[in-house]
Design an enzyme around this catalytic site. Structure first.
Site, PDB file in Angstrom:
ATOM      1  N   TRP A  29       5.585  -3.465  -4.220  1.00 47.00           N
ATOM      2  CA  TRP A  29       5.458  -4.709  -4.735  1.00 47.00           C
ATOM      3  C   TRP A  29       7.109  -5.321  -5.045  1.00 47.00           C
ATOM      4  O   TRP A  29       7.637  -4.881  -5.613  1.00 47.00           O
ATOM      5  CB  TRP A  29       4.433  -4.527  -5.997  1.00 47.00           C
ATOM      6  CG  TRP A  29       4.204  -5.786  -6.598  1.00 47.00           C
ATOM      7  CD1 TRP A  29       3.701  -7.138  -5.783  1.00 47.00           C
ATOM      8  CD2 TRP A  29       4.142  -6.610  -7.706  1.00 47.00           C
ATOM      9  NE1 TRP A  29       3.574  -8.135  -6.594  1.00 47.00           N
ATOM     10  CE2 TRP A  29       3.574  -7.755  -7.930  1.00 47.00           C
ATOM     11  CE3 TRP A  29       4.503  -5.863  -9.057  1.00 47.00           C
ATOM     12  CZ2 TRP A  29       3.592  -8.495  -9.173  1.00 47.00           C
ATOM     13  CZ3 TRP A  29       4.403  -6.456 -10.297  1.00 47.00           C
ATOM     14  CH2 TRP A  29       3.625  -7.770 -10.220  1.00 47.00           C
ATOM     15  N   LYS A  49      -7.362  -6.807 -12.254  1.00 45.78           N
ATOM     16  CA  LYS A  49      -8.484  -6.481 -11.046  1.00 45.78           C
ATOM     17  C   LYS A  49      -9.752  -6.036 -11.790  1.00 45.78           C
ATOM     18  O   LYS A  49     -10.833  -6.445 -11.302  1.00 45.78           O
ATOM     19  CB  LYS A  49      -7.847  -5.875 -10.173  1.00 45.78           C
ATOM     20  CG  LYS A  49      -6.941  -6.507  -9.186  1.00 45.78           C
ATOM     21  CD  LYS A  49      -5.646  -7.085  -9.678  1.00 45.78           C
ATOM     22  CE  LYS A  49      -5.046  -7.810  -8.575  1.00 45.78           C
ATOM     23  NZ  LYS A  49      -3.561  -8.308  -9.060  1.00 45.78           N
ATOM     24  N   ASP A  80       2.765   2.688 -11.744  1.00 48.35           N
ATOM     25  CA  ASP A  80       2.240   1.332 -11.877  1.00 48.35           C
ATOM     26  C   ASP A  80       0.699   1.576 -11.595  1.00 48.35           C
ATOM     27  O   ASP A  80       0.468   2.014 -10.407  1.00 48.35           O
ATOM     28  CB  ASP A  80       2.858   0.307 -10.794  1.00 48.35           C
ATOM     29  CG  ASP A  80       2.254  -1.005 -11.167  1.00 48.35           C
ATOM     30  OD1 ASP A  80       1.376  -1.149 -12.091  1.00 48.35           O
ATOM     31  OD2 ASP A  80       2.701  -1.868 -10.396  1.00 48.35           O
ATOM     32  N   ALA A 110      -2.241  -0.626 -11.410  1.00 48.96           N
ATOM     33  CA  ALA A 110      -2.751  -2.089 -11.264  1.00 48.96           C
ATOM     34  C   ALA A 110      -3.923  -2.028 -10.747  1.00 48.96           C
ATOM     35  O   ALA A 110      -4.735  -3.237 -11.011  1.00 48.96           O
ATOM     36  CB  ALA A 110      -1.843  -2.857 -10.611  1.00 48.96           C
TER      37      ALA A 110
END
Length: 393
Positions: free
Chosen positions: A127, A243, A208, A210
């Site tokens: 990312w 999310k 991470d 996410a």
């Protein structure tokens, strides 16, 4: 003051959003921005979240500060989702953050405070904001090759070879599940081999997380973090609720540090609180209060889990349909990886020029590196999208 400044390069994803909004074509498709969309093209608010907000509106009596560490109950409820029910609570400390990016920033600042200028080994690709956040904290970056060629997708042996040469004390950035931008994840055996290498080389994993729940489900998506927590003495985890709770604009996340002992964990938390205070004084409360309300109520929590699983199944169905459409149109298996990738994103192998052609000729918006948000498609758009990609190929 500002005469020597130069305009920074535009963010490729955010600038794409602006161009999409101005496009008058009714058939336009946005596969750039990373949000989940339902069959009607909407980004829904989960039922449990709506009910939690109703309860908060009825019961809330003040908007006073919560504190720079955020809501400790929120962190205590999120931690078992990440580390499992048998988590070593005495060695784990967390703070609430302003989204997943806030968690990454807090933990990058913690690393910089603990070991200024340390090398962080970063997957290539990753990312784009990972690089910006780590660089902003004056940490040295060393990219390691993550994707290979052919059906295996992940160049796991190349990844291991790179990390075998890392210096003890170096940091390794990892995607816990649903790799962004590729969607190509490590399997269980690969995670076990990687965890053993990290422990042997005394490297610090910085994970991470996410997209928890969007890959193989809540429990399976936490496998890597839980394995690492059992294997290495220290671990950093950045968590996003954007999310899986549909709280994109509420900026809700958490930063966790697993330390060798309770005393060291408390010190790490103290530094994370300082980072929060510097970055934004105190994290916003509303999203964390919603998550807390959902997770504290067994009925709401069960409904949230069910709706999250339904979103995951929808993404999986879109992946299967997309791979099948490419197979029909090409009479081949070049795009079979789409059915194996996990989560919202995949790389479809188009260049920046072909991405522009998709936008200009077909009203289809993808990021210039070829990343698509599979969750941005509707089933009735799959065939058209596949045909457009092949038309510009």
């Amino acid at each position: 003051m500002f005469e020597d400044l130069r305009m920074p390069p535009p963010d490729k994803i955010l600038s794409l959003m602006a161009i999409f909004r101005e496009d008058p074509r009714p058939e336009k498709i946005d596969l750039g921005v990373g949000v989940y969309r339902d069959a009607d093209g909407r980004t829904p608010i989960p039922r449990a979240v709506k009910e939690a907000e109703r309860r908060l509106l009825a019961s809330e009596t003040t908007k006073t500060y919560v504190g720079p560490a955020g809501d400790p109950v929120f962190c205590d409820l999120v931690a078992p989702l990440v580390f499992g029910p048998e988590l070593p609570r005495e060695r784990i400390r967390g703070v609430q953050t302003a989204g997943g990016a806030g968690a990454l920033s807090v933990l990058a600042g913690l690393v910089a405070a603990a070991r200024p200028g340390v090398t962080v080994h970063v997957p290539d690709p990753t990312w784009i904001n990972h690089v910006a956040i780590l660089t902003d904290n004056r940490l040295r970056l060393a990219p390691y090759r993550y994707l290979g060629e052919g059906p295996e997708r992940v160049d796991f042996e190349g990844m291991l070879a790179h990390l075998a040469g890392a210096a003890p004390g170096d940091v390794v950035l990892l995607h816990g599940c649903c790799h962004n931008p590729s969607g190509a994840d490590l399997d269980g055996d690969q995670w076990r081999r990687l965890a053993a290498l990290l422990a042997e080389r005394r490297l610090l994993p910085f994970v991470d997380l996410a997209y928890l729940g969007f890959g193989d489900g809540l429990e399976d998506d936490a496998f890597a973090v839980r394995l690492l927590a059992r294997t290495v003495p220290e671990l950093l985890v950045a968590v996003s609720c954007s999310k899986n709770f549909g709280l994109y604009r509420e900026r809700t996340g958490a930063a966790f540090a697993l330390a060798a002992d309770a005393g060291t964990a408390a010190v790490a938390q103290g530094h994370m609180v300082v980072r929060n205070r510097i970055l934004y004084s105190m994290p916003p409360d509303h999203g964390a209060a919603v998550v807390r309300t959902v997770l504290q109520d067994p009925v709401l929590a069960a409904d949230w889990r069910a709706e999250l699983e339904a979103m995951r199944v929808t993404i999986e169905a879109l992946r299967q349909a997309l791979a099948a459409a490419f197979a029909r149109l090409t009479n081949g298996s070049d795009y079979a990886f789409l059915s194996r990738d996990k989560g919202m994103f995949s790389l479809i192998g188009v260049t920046a020029e072909k991405a522009r052609r998709l936008r200009d000729e077909h009203a289809i918006y993808v990021v210039e590196d070829g990343r698509i948000n599979v969750a941005g498609l509707r089933l009735d758009q799959v065939e058209r999208f596949a045909a457009a990609v092949l038309a510009v190929r």
